[in-house]
Scaffold this motif. Structure first.
Motif, short mmCIF file in Angstrom:
data_model
loop_
_atom_site.label_atom_id
_atom_site.label_comp_id
_atom_site.label_asym_id
_atom_site.label_seq_id
_atom_site.Cartn_x
_atom_site.Cartn_y
_atom_site.Cartn_z
N VAL A 50 32.60 -34.35 36.77
CA VAL A 50 33.79 -34.77 37.53
C VAL A 50 34.60 -33.60 38.06
CG1 VAL A 50 33.99 -36.91 36.22
CG2 VAL A 50 35.27 -34.89 35.47
N SER A 51 34.30 -32.39 37.58
CA SER A 51 35.10 -31.23 38.00
C SER A 51 34.46 -30.44 39.13
CB SER A 51 35.33 -30.30 36.79
OG SER A 51 34.10 -29.82 36.27
N ASN A 52 33.21 -30.72 39.46
CA ASN A 52 32.54 -29.96 40.51
C ASN A 52 31.71 -30.89 41.40
OD1 ASN A 52 31.63 -27.78 42.01
ND2 ASN A 52 29.88 -27.39 40.64
N PRO A 53 32.30 -31.46 42.47
CA PRO A 53 33.70 -31.32 42.87
C PRO A 53 34.60 -32.27 42.10
CG PRO A 53 32.55 -32.73 44.40
CD PRO A 53 31.51 -32.27 43.41
N VAL A 54 35.91 -32.06 42.19
CA VAL A 54 36.87 -32.93 41.50
C VAL A 54 36.79 -34.32 42.10
CG1 VAL A 54 39.30 -33.33 41.01
CG2 VAL A 54 38.39 -31.00 40.98
N SER A 55 36.56 -35.32 41.24
CA SER A 55 36.31 -36.67 41.76
C SER A 55 37.20 -37.73 41.11
CB SER A 55 34.84 -37.04 41.55
OG SER A 55 34.48 -36.91 40.18
N TYR A 56 38.34 -37.32 40.58
CA TYR A 56 39.20 -38.30 39.89
C TYR A 56 40.65 -38.26 40.38
CZ TYR A 56 40.34 -34.07 37.24
OH TYR A 56 40.71 -32.79 36.89
N LEU A 96 41.51 -43.70 38.49
CA LEU A 96 40.51 -42.68 38.15
C LEU A 96 41.11 -41.62 37.24
CD1 LEU A 96 38.81 -42.27 41.65
CD2 LEU A 96 38.02 -43.63 39.69
N LYS A 97 42.41 -41.34 37.44
CA LYS A 97 43.08 -40.40 36.53
C LYS A 97 43.16 -40.98 35.12
CE LYS A 97 45.84 -38.20 40.16
NZ LYS A 97 47.21 -37.92 40.67
N TRP A 98 43.30 -42.31 35.04
CA TRP A 98 43.28 -42.96 33.72
C TRP A 98 41.92 -42.75 33.05
CZ3 TRP A 98 45.20 -44.72 29.47
CH2 TRP A 98 44.46 -45.60 28.67
N CYS A 99 40.85 -42.89 33.83
CA CYS A 99 39.51 -42.65 33.28
C CYS A 99 39.40 -41.24 32.73
CB CYS A 99 38.45 -42.89 34.35
SG CYS A 99 38.30 -44.61 34.89
N MET A 100 39.92 -40.27 33.48
CA MET A 100 39.89 -38.88 33.01
C MET A 100 40.70 -38.73 31.74
SD MET A 100 38.45 -36.08 33.74
CE MET A 100 38.54 -34.37 33.22
N ALA A 101 41.83 -39.43 31.66
CA ALA A 101 42.63 -39.38 30.43
C ALA A 101 41.86 -39.96 29.25
CB ALA A 101 43.94 -40.15 30.64
N LEU A 154 36.01 -49.04 27.25
CA LEU A 154 35.70 -50.29 27.96
C LEU A 154 36.42 -50.34 29.30
CD1 LEU A 154 34.40 -53.08 28.11
CD2 LEU A 154 36.34 -53.97 26.81
N THR A 155 37.70 -49.95 29.29
CA THR A 155 38.45 -49.94 30.56
C THR A 155 37.86 -48.92 31.53
OG1 THR A 155 40.05 -48.27 29.75
CG2 THR A 155 40.55 -50.59 29.34
N ALA A 156 37.48 -47.74 31.02
CA ALA A 156 36.91 -46.72 31.91
C ALA A 156 35.55 -47.15 32.45
CB ALA A 156 36.78 -45.40 31.14
N THR A 157 34.76 -47.83 31.62
CA THR A 157 33.44 -48.30 32.06
C THR A 157 33.56 -49.29 33.22
OG1 THR A 157 32.59 -48.03 29.81
CG2 THR A 157 31.32 -49.43 31.29
N ILE A 158 34.64 -50.04 33.23
CA ILE A 158 34.87 -51.01 34.31
C ILE A 158 35.54 -50.35 35.52
CG2 ILE A 158 36.11 -53.13 34.95
CD1 ILE A 158 35.87 -53.97 31.99
N ILE A 159 36.55 -49.53 35.24
CA ILE A 159 37.37 -48.97 36.32
C ILE A 159 36.62 -47.94 37.14
CG2 ILE A 159 39.38 -47.49 36.76
CD1 ILE A 159 40.78 -48.94 34.45
N TRP A 160 35.86 -47.05 36.51
CA TRP A 160 35.22 -45.96 37.25
C TRP A 160 34.32 -46.46 38.39
CZ3 TRP A 160 35.99 -40.80 37.42
CH2 TRP A 160 35.03 -40.04 38.11
N PRO A 161 33.37 -47.35 38.14
CA PRO A 161 32.53 -47.80 39.27
C PRO A 161 33.29 -48.62 40.30
CG PRO A 161 31.98 -49.01 37.26
CD PRO A 161 32.90 -47.91 36.86
N VAL A 162 34.31 -49.39 39.85
CA VAL A 162 35.07 -50.22 40.80
C VAL A 162 35.80 -49.34 41.81
CG1 VAL A 162 37.06 -51.75 41.02
CG2 VAL A 162 35.33 -52.21 39.27
N PHE A 163 36.46 -48.30 41.33
CA PHE A 163 37.26 -47.45 42.22
C PHE A 163 36.46 -46.32 42.87
CE2 PHE A 163 40.52 -49.67 39.93
CZ PHE A 163 41.56 -49.78 40.84
N GLN A 164 35.22 -46.14 42.47
CA GLN A 164 34.37 -45.15 43.13
C GLN A 164 33.42 -45.78 44.14
OE1 GLN A 164 34.79 -42.09 43.17
NE2 GLN A 164 35.46 -41.28 41.22
#
Length: 282
Positions: A168-174, A180-185, A229-239
């Motif tokens: 996620v840091s190369n390139p920054v994708s959150y 997406l920032k929540w997923c990183m958190a 669980l929230t990140a597993t759902i949120i990441w693909p939805v918002f990407q």
């Protein structure tokens, strides 16, 4: 004059094999593989060199009987190192041929050196997996926490999180959306807490917590499962959603989605094992 006596065992021979294999892997790669500086080349060299150095340290400490003088829990330290080394060598065994052999116009000694490094990296990964298998706790056996299934899962969780951080840091994708920032958190918080558990166990500091260690593990495992669980759902939805088109390296984004789901399953298994250890044994 005191003599050094080697006590042979399966574990000793497996560790010696791992030291030999990792030494050959990074020595050959550094000597004649003509690798570029930086990036994945440095990562693979680090994987082999780190595994070699730590395993050599374990061998020397055990053969000289210095366990009591080392400020760590010796029931937890060797298997933790072996598990991390297995994951590191496994990752190098996949990354190295993909980046430095596949689709490369290589001839002569350079290609041979790279193939040799790959082969010995695979052998090292197998050796470390064998060490973990020999060292892990058996049913009914009293041993350190890191030798149990939840302890080994903590190592896997932190390793997967490290791979996610690199992707996620190369390139920054959150940074495109707050979700997406929540997923990183989620990745950061769970990584820090899992690593804290590993450090507390290896450093024999579990008694420093203000609450019983078993309750801390149960509460944290439940929290991590919910967060992942929230990140597993949120990441693909918002990407990948229609209203949130992805940007950058789509391969990295897909890999992060897969690894997020994998870590969710690891935390779910961790919760199941922890609940069994805490409640079934009470």
């Amino acid at each position: 004059m005191p003599l050094l006596v080697f006590h042979t065992s399966q574990l000793l021979w497996v560790r010696l094999a791992a030291v030999l294999f990792t030494c050959v892997a990074f020595s050959v790669a550094a000597h004649g593989a003509n690798l570029p500086h930086g990036g994945m080349a440095d990562w693979c060299i680090f994987c082999w060199a780190f595994s070699f150095a730590c395993t050599l340290l374990v061998l020397l400490v055990e053969q000289f009987g210095l366990q009591a003088r080392i400020p760590v829990s010796w029931t937890n330290f060797p298997i933790t190192i072996a598990c991390y080394a297995a994951l590191l060598c496994l990752s190098a065994s996949i990354i190295f041929p993909v980046y430095f052999i596949k689709d490369q116009q290589l001839y002569g000694e350079t290609r041979d050196y790279r193939i040799v490094s790959t082969v010995f990296s695979c052998l090292a990964a197998v050796a470390y997996m064998g060490e973990v298998s020999l060292s892990k706790a058996r049913p009914g056996e009293v041993t350190g926490y890191m030798a149990t299934a939840p302890g080994l899962l903590k190592v896997c969780q932190t390793f997967v999180a490290c791979v996610i951080f690199m992707l996620v840091s190369n390139p920054v994708s959150y940074e495109r959306h707050a979700a997406l920032k929540w997923c990183m958190a989620v990745y950061c918080i769970c990584f820090i807490l899992s690593m804290a558990v590993v450090v507390l166990c290896v450093g024999e500091c579990t008694g420093c917590l203000p609450i019983p260690f078993s309750k801390f593990l149960s509460g944290y495992a439940l929290l991590a499962v919910i967060m992942y669980l929230t990140a597993t759902i949120i990441w693909p939805v918002f990407q990948f959603g229609k209203h949130y088109p992805g940007r950058g390296n789509d391969t990295n984004l897909i890999a992060v989605a897969v690894l997020t789901a994998l870590n969710f399953l690891l935390y779910l298994a961790d919760l199941a094992y922890t609940a069994r250890l805490v409640f079934v044994t009470v």
